[in-house]
Design an enzyme around this catalytic site. Structure first.
Site: not given
Ligand code: ASP
Length: 329
Positions: A84, A188, A206, A216, A239-240
């Protein structure tokens, strides 16, 4: 933190219970965030350990926080086994790996790239955007064209890398797209560093959500959403599920909470609480924040358990579990 503020936060945790009575397991905040150090670096998830080592090689010799975070997250971008971050990441639903990254320094200078393809180190392009252009953000084809004109080259290996291509082909059979994030497939790297001269910088990079709609862009390259630094106050990274951070200007909000006197952990707690209020019925949406202030205090908070971060100081080199609001079922 004052006792009044601590009690107020515990009652906010109570409000969390009202949002989701069965799953809330809100953890109380540390009433005395006494850990202070300098230089130090923190970064999201287990891959942060190696990334911190990269950053530490700059920080321990008195180097600049900005150089440290760039070098640190580049370690993760370079790892083609990471699914990721960087070109080893999972593709969008059309089979293209698209990368997002940003960097910000003590003086609010910042640079960002999004929807960038075939470049191994988007963080280096983000820094170059910051230093060589009058702009903050370049995206897609234009970002790639500018990078190639400015000394970057396209990767010479196959992207997606073969094991990722294989997973993608399996995914295509059902083509099920879920934005739900879990600790296994979304990680990320966001990094915050304070150097020996007391200057702060941050970086975030990321490949975004696996199998996302082509085009996106998440929070990670968006200044104020996935990263924010203000050298008068401190910094935050996230992150998330990026959409949640964009909707709340998540990292900028964390820094503003610290400006009003919140500790880093309290500030992360406050934004997680706000995100849950905005998405009361949503289950399975992991979001984690990390913050650090100019005194070298740091902390994190996430919606669900499982979010952790790597910490490096002159005495410590370890993973820390962030506090959380809910537990996975
Ligand atoms: N925050 C990142 C995104 O929405 C994804 C992740 O943290 O894994 O692209």
């Amino acid at each position: 933190m004052s006792r009044r503020r601590f009690l107020k936060n515990l009652s906010l945790a109570g409000a969390g219970l009202a949002i989701n009575p069965l799953k809330s397991a809100a953890q109380p905040l540390n009433p005395d965030p006494s850990i202070k150090d300098n230089p130090l670096v923190i970064s999201t998830w287990i891959h942060g350990m190696e990334a911190n080592a990269g950053a530490w090689s700059v920080l321990e010799s008195g180097g600049d926080a900005l150089d440290a975070v760039q070098k640190g997250v580049a370690v993760t971008e370079n790892d083609l086994n990471n699914r990721s971050v960087g070109l080893g990441g999972r593709p969008d639903r059309d089979g293209h790996v698209t990368l997002d990254a940003c960097i910000m320094d003590h003086d609010s200078r910042c640079g960002s790239v999004a929807f960038l393809e075939d470049i191994i180190h988007p963080i280096d392009v983000a820094r170059a955007v910051m230093e060589k252009t009058p702009h903050v953000m370049l995206v897609g084809e234009g970002a790639q064209k500018w990078a190639l004109e400015n000394g970057f080259s396209k990767a010479t290996f196959e992207v997606p890398v073969p094991p990722v291509q294989k997973d993608y082909e399996e995914w295509l059979i059902k083509s099920e797209y879920k934005t739900g994030v879990n600790v296994e497939n979304h990680d990320t790297i966001g990094m915050l560093a304070l150097d020996a001269s007391g200057r702060m910088a941050g970086a975030c990079t990321t490949s975004g959500m696996a199998y996302k709609i082509r085009g996106r862009v998440g929070d990670s390259p968006i200044i104020g959403a996935g990263l924010f630094i203000d050298g008068d106050v401190g910094g935050a990274t996230a992150t998330g599920v990026g959409e949640a951070m964009i909707r709340t200007a998540g990292c900028a909000s964390v820094v503003e909470s610290m400006r009003r006197g919140a500790s880093p952990e309290e500030a992360c707690y406050d934004i997680v609480q706000r995100i849950l209020k905005k998405h009361p019925g949503v289950n399975g949406m992991q979001v984690g924040f990390l913050a650090m202030n100019m005194q070298g205090e740091y902390g994190g908070y996430s919606v669900y358990n499982g979010f952790n971060y790597a910490l490096r100081t002159k005495d410590r080199n370890e993973m820390v579990d962030a506090k959380y609001m809910r537990t996975w079922e």
